[in-house]
Write an enzyme that holds these catalytic residues in place. Structure first.
Site, PDB file in Angstrom:
ATOM      1  N   GLY A 129      42.163  47.544  48.201  1.00  0.00           N
ATOM      2  CA  GLY A 129      42.406  48.764  47.427  1.00  0.00           C
ATOM      3  C   GLY A 129      41.149  49.527  47.083  1.00  0.00           C
ATOM      4  O   GLY A 129      40.346  49.855  47.952  1.00  0.00           O
ATOM      5  N   THR A 130      40.957  49.781  45.799  1.00  0.00           N
ATOM      6  CA  THR A 130      39.885  50.668  45.337  1.00  0.00           C
ATOM      7  C   THR A 130      38.494  50.074  45.483  1.00  0.00           C
ATOM      8  O   THR A 130      37.507  50.775  45.303  1.00  0.00           O
ATOM      9  CB  THR A 130      40.098  51.066  43.860  1.00  0.00           C
ATOM     10  OG1 THR A 130      39.972  49.900  43.037  1.00  0.00           O
ATOM     11  CG2 THR A 130      41.451  51.733  43.663  1.00  0.00           C
ATOM     12  N   GLU A 165      39.708  42.825  37.434  1.00  0.00           N
ATOM     13  CA  GLU A 165      41.102  42.855  37.889  1.00  0.00           C
ATOM     14  C   GLU A 165      42.096  42.391  36.817  1.00  0.00           C
ATOM     15  O   GLU A 165      43.287  42.305  37.081  1.00  0.00           O
ATOM     16  CB  GLU A 165      41.271  41.998  39.150  1.00  0.00           C
ATOM     17  CG  GLU A 165      40.431  42.454  40.333  1.00  0.00           C
ATOM     18  CD  GLU A 165      40.903  43.753  40.964  1.00  0.00           C
ATOM     19  OE1 GLU A 165      41.785  44.434  40.402  1.00  0.00           O
ATOM     20  OE2 GLU A 165      40.388  44.107  42.032  1.00  0.00           O
TER      21      GLU A 165
END
Length: 168
Positions: free
Chosen positions: A19-20, A93
């Site tokens: 993802g990012t 996270e």
């Protein structure tokens, strides 16, 4: 007999990001900030099993839903990280509440790391165990969102990720 840390190489752990945190994505700077620890790009891969990768919530966050067998083979990047970076990533996270760090099988698509000895370089199409930040604590309706096989914050979906410092 000592317990084996599943996805590690020497003192480094393997992490698969989808993802990012990938190159060119909004949070990649965290991966290369040595204040967070060491993260060495190794190559590209994809999940051996299919998973739903969705973009959810008002901040357009990518989530890999822990529902093996549903969705797509998700592409991403493989890194070797030290304990300091692994601890940083756990905190970043929201592990274990928002995401859970789970060992998953990742198929190597491309291996760029020249630093490892030839016998440590996995062949293309070989399978490695890597830690992946996925979630089993997702909103039930997220399973009905569109599934992606490759996350890009700036993709055609027009669901650009909202950086933490820009959130209300």
């Amino acid at each position: 007999m000592t317990a084996k840390r599943v996805p590690s190489v020497g003192r480094m752990a393997r992490v698969f990001v989808y993802g990012t945190l990938k190159k060119g994505q909004p949070n990649y700077s965290y991966m290369i900030n040595s204040a967070n620890g060491t993260a060495r790009f190794q190559g590209r891969g994809l999940t051996v099993e299919k998973y739903p990768l969705v973009i959810a919530g008002k901040y357009n966050i990518p989530y890999l839903l822990y529902k093996p067998g549903t969705g797509h083979h998700v592409t991403g990047e493989i890194y070797s990280v030290d304990d300091q970076m692994l601890q940083f990533l756990d905190e970043f996270e929201g592990c274990p509440h928002m995401y859970q760090r789970t060992p998953m099988r990742i198929e190597v698509v491309e291996w760029e790391s020249k630093s490892s000895a030839p016998e440590e370089r996995p062949a293309v199409n070989s399978v490695l165990e890597c830690y992946v930040y996925s979630t089993s604590t997702y909103q039930p309706e997220w399973i009905n969102l569109p599934y992606y096989d490759n996350y890009d914050s700036f993709g055609e979906h027009r669901l650009e990720y909202v950086l933490r410092e820009r959130r209300d």
